[in-house]
Every structure is written in structure tokens, then in C-alpha cells.
Enzyme design. Structure first.
Site, PDB file in Angstrom:
ATOM      1  N   ALA A   6       0.795  -1.143   0.115  1.00 13.49           N
ATOM      2  CA  ALA A   6       0.187   0.077   0.088  1.00 13.49           C
ATOM      3  C   ALA A   6       0.856   1.144   0.173  1.00 13.49           C
ATOM      4  CB  ALA A   6      -1.039  -0.067   1.239  1.00 13.49           C
TER       5      ALA A   6
ATOM      6  N   ARG B   1      10.207  -4.073 -10.165  1.00 15.59           N
ATOM      7  CA  ARG B   1      10.028  -3.360 -11.374  1.00 15.59           C
ATOM      8  C   ARG B   1      10.232  -4.123 -12.470  1.00 15.59           C
ATOM      9  NH1 ARG B   1      11.539   2.382 -10.513  1.00 15.59           N
ATOM     10  NH2 ARG B   1       9.231   2.329  -9.680  1.00 15.59           N
TER      11      ARG B   1
ATOM     12  N   GLU C 203       3.344   0.590 -10.923  1.00 20.07           N
ATOM     13  CA  GLU C 203       4.624   0.691 -10.388  1.00 20.07           C
ATOM     14  C   GLU C 203       5.558   1.580 -11.382  1.00 20.07           C
ATOM     15  OE1 GLU C 203       6.579  -3.102  -9.505  1.00 20.07           O
ATOM     16  OE2 GLU C 203       4.696  -4.071  -9.271  1.00 20.07           O
TER      17      GLU C 203
ATOM     18  N   GLY D 164      -8.563  -8.939 -36.881  1.00 14.18           N
ATOM     19  CA  GLY D 164      -9.887  -8.218 -37.472  1.00 14.18           C
ATOM     20  C   GLY D 164     -11.185  -8.140 -36.313  1.00 14.18           C
TER      21      GLY D 164
END
Length: 395
Positions: free
Chosen positions: A126, A244, A365, A341
Site C-alpha cells: 500500500a 519493477r 509501478e 480483425g
């Protein structure tokens, strides 16, 4: 099966090749079978438990406290090729426990990691806030000591992966030891802590468990502080330095799936009396996607190899890997839609699903624009006589 010749590159050891076989065998049977984007919460819970039972979560939640970046990247590359939700479930167990794995105490590891490794306790990281995503120095959530062996958290976090279903959150808050990024700290917060509420669940293009969290005088024990007060930025950046590049690996997995589908569709679709592949524009699309996949793989696994080789920071290399791989995956997914398509834009078709899955990776990130800033600042600092910019590690 996607090309696996890259595993013979000198970046890898025999243990990595064995790990790739293990993950591929599990993913081929379980990844898509356990995934349902109409039930993202349930899918992530099922996938995490199944990965835990299979022993796959020993890599993102290691018992010895050592994260192997190449193994993480290999797993995300393979899992994303099969299922975006499977990749998500695997990655979040690592990101949500990474601060404790890398910077926590033995007691914190013993408390948090076994459940995460088993897949029975979901983890979350968080960091982002409504007004502070890429700019970590602007975090407004606060933690103040109450004089009774606790801190009190107040504020909000948003775009939190596994928000609402995680058993624990690593929460970054301002403790004020210094201005900006130097005055942050990291805390372990249990999902059942009084004062924590799930303010909102967030629906996004490719469904994943996301939420906004609110903290109101939430008490956190001193023992739940990760590292020392004021070390939160170091904890966050040290964790992101590992993970990362793995975002680039997930993008690579999506790109491989899109590329394989592009080649198959172009080879099998009949058009103007021949295969769609015979059209030079189709061959150009295939060639461009092939180059995008190979270049992404080289950048991703170089960054992972450097990290595993002991280089203390790979911010520049990880940012390059994430930037190129996520942007390239979007191009591959777009070409795949075009080759298919009308089917490519039909809801429920894999080409359409991949297009939606890839898009978020260019944002979270550290958005592509932020990666360019990080890379540019790193290049400037390499110049003779350049002054160090403390904001280079912006996430």
C-alpha cells in the site's frame, strides 16, 4: 508452446531452466482453468492457494530471505502468457511481502511469510494515494507515535492490489524525520485492524482486485515497523528495485502470447486466394512483434541478472526493462487485434483480453513517463561532474 530458446542465454543457470519447466507444467494445467475475470477476487484466492500447494510461492516468499530476480521474471513471463490473473496472484504475494523479506526482522518474517508462501494469506503493498502515485515524496498518510508503544495511522491509500481480500498490508506513511521522501516509514497492518476500512472497490479494464483503503487512528505496534523510522523510502525503492523488472517480464509474457496468436492467425486465415501471411503488411507486423519480444526479453533478463549478480541498485536497468517491455507489449497486442480483425475486438476473445490486460502495465509501478524521467536522470548523473539528483528513484 512459446519459444524457450532464451533460457539458453548466459543469464541463466540450470536451476532457472528447471524452474521454468516446473512453472510451465503447472501453468499449462491450472492457470487458465482457475481464472475467471468475472470473479477476480475468487480467482486470485484460488490461484494463490493452488500455487502455494504446488510450492511455486517459495520463490516470491522465500524462507531464506533471498529473492532471485531471474526466477521471479521467468515465472511472471510464463504465467502472464497463460493468464493475467495467475501472474497477478503470483506477483502480489511477492510484492506484498517483499519489504519484510528484504528489510524485516526474523520475527516479522516468521509471522508473515509462511501463510503467504502457502497461498492461504494474501499480501498487499500500500504505497499509492489519491494525490501521490508516482511522486512518493508527496505521500500524505501519517503515522504518529502515541507514547504507549504504538503508532497511529491516518490517511487513505488507493489503487491497492489485493485491496479488500489481503490478510496484511505493507503501508507507507509519513513519520516526519525529514522533509519529503526521507520522512517516510513502512508498517505491517493486519486486515482486521480496528480503524482500517475498505472505502471502495475499484473496477478496471482488466478485472483485478483493487481497492481504496482508509485509516482512522489505526494503532500499529512498534514491532510492526519495518526497519527504522524514516527508512520507508529505502524500503519501498529496495522492493521496487527487485519487482519493477518483473513487471516487464509480465509484459513480455503477454507479448509472447500475442505474437504466437498473430503468427497462427496470419498463417491460417485465408484472404484473396492465399494466406493472410502472404500479405507483406502481415509479415511486417510479425517481424516488428518478433523484434519487440526479443528486445524486451534481453532488457528484462539483463536487469534481473544484474540484480542477482549483486549490483546494489538496478534502478536504471529495471526502468529500461519496464518501459520498453510494457510499451512493446502494447504494440504486440495491438497488432494481434488488427490481424484478427473483427474477432480481435470481440469481447471474450483472447486477443481482446490481452489488449486490455497489457494496458495497465504501462501505468502501475511507475508509469512509462516516470520511467523516462528516471532513465534520463540516471544518464545525467553518469555524466562527468553531474550532481546527484535525490529524486532519481521516483516510483
Amino acid at each position: 508452446m512459446a519459444d524457450r530458446s532464451f533460457l539458453q542465454w548466459p543469464f541463466f543457470e540450470d536451476r532457472h531452466r528447471a524452474w521454468a519447466q516446473e512453472v510451465e507444467a503447472w501453468a499449462a494445467t491450472h492457470a487458465e482453468a482457475l481464472s475467471d475475470e468475472h470473479d477476480a477476487d475468487g480467482s486470485v484466492q484460488r490461484l494463490a492457494r493452488a500455487m502455494g500447494e504446488a510450492g511455486l510461492l517459495r520463490v516470491p516468499c522465500p524462507a531464506d530471505g533471498r529473492l532471485d530476480a531471474r526466477s521471479l521474471c521467468i515465472a511472471r513471463d510464463i504465467l502472464a502468457r497463460h493468464s493475467g490473473l495467475a501472474d497477478f496472484a503470483f506477483a502480489m504475494q511477492g510484492l506484498g511481502t517483499g519489504p519484510v523479506t528484504l528489510f524485516g526482522t526474523d520475527a516479522q518474517r516468521e509471522r508473515l511469510l509462511p501463510g503467504a508462501r502457502a497461498g492461504t494469506s494474501l499480501a498487499a503493498f500500500a504505497l499509492s494515494e489519491p494525490e501521490a502515485g508516482s511522486d512518493v515524496a508527496a505521500l500524505a498518510t501519517t503515522a504518529t507515535p502515541d507514547g504507549n508503544g504504538h503508532w497511529r495511522l491516518n490517511g487513505r491509500k488507493t489503487w491497492i492490489s489485493n485491496g479488500g481480500i489481503a490478510a496484511s498490508y505493507i503501508v507507507f506513511a509519513r513519520t516526519g524525520e525529514a522533509p519529503g521522501a526521507r520522512g517516510l516509514s513502512a508498517f505491517i497492518v493486519g486486515a482486521d485492524a480496528p480503524g482500517l476500512t475498505i472505502e471502495a472497490r475499484i473496477d478496471v479494464t482488466a478485472p483485478h482486485p483493487l481497492a481504496t483503503l482508509a485509516f482512522a487512528d489505526l494503532r500499529v505496534a512498534v514491532d510492526d515497523l519495518i526497519g527504522k523510522p524514516g527508512e520507508g523510502f529505502k524500503v519501498a525503492m529496495g522492493t521496487l528495485d527487485v519487482f519493477r523488472a518483473t513487471v516487464g517480464a509480465a509484459a513480455l509474457g503477454f507479448a509472447r502470447r500475442a505474437f504466437d496468436m498473430t503468427v497462427e492467425r496470419a498463417s491460417s486465415r485465408k484472404l484473396f486466394g492465399g494466406a493472410l501471411f502472404d500479405q507483406q503488411m502481415s509479415q511486417a507486423a510479425i517481424a516488428d512483434s518478433a523484434v519487440d519480444v526479443e528486445a524486451s526479453a534481453l532488457l528484462v533478463y539483463r536487469a534481473a541478472w544484474l540484480k542477482d549478480s549483486g549490483q546494489p541498485r538496478v534502478t536504471r536497468e529495471a526502468s529500461m526493462a519496464k518501459l520498453h517491455a510494457t510499451e512493446a507489449a502494447q504494440r504486440c497486442a495491438d497488432r494481434n487485434v488488427q490481424i484478427h480483425g473483427g474477432l480481435g475486438v470481440t469481447k471474450g476473445h483472447k486477443a481482446e483480453e490481452l489488449y486490455r490486460e497489457v494496458r495497465a502495465l504501462r501505468v502501475y509501478e511507475g508509469a512509462s513517463e516516470v520511467q523516462r524521467v528516471v532513465i534520463a536522470r540516471a544518464e545525467r548523473e553518469k555524466a562527468p561532474g553531474a550532481e546527484r539528483d535525490s529524486r532519481t528513484s521516483t516510483s
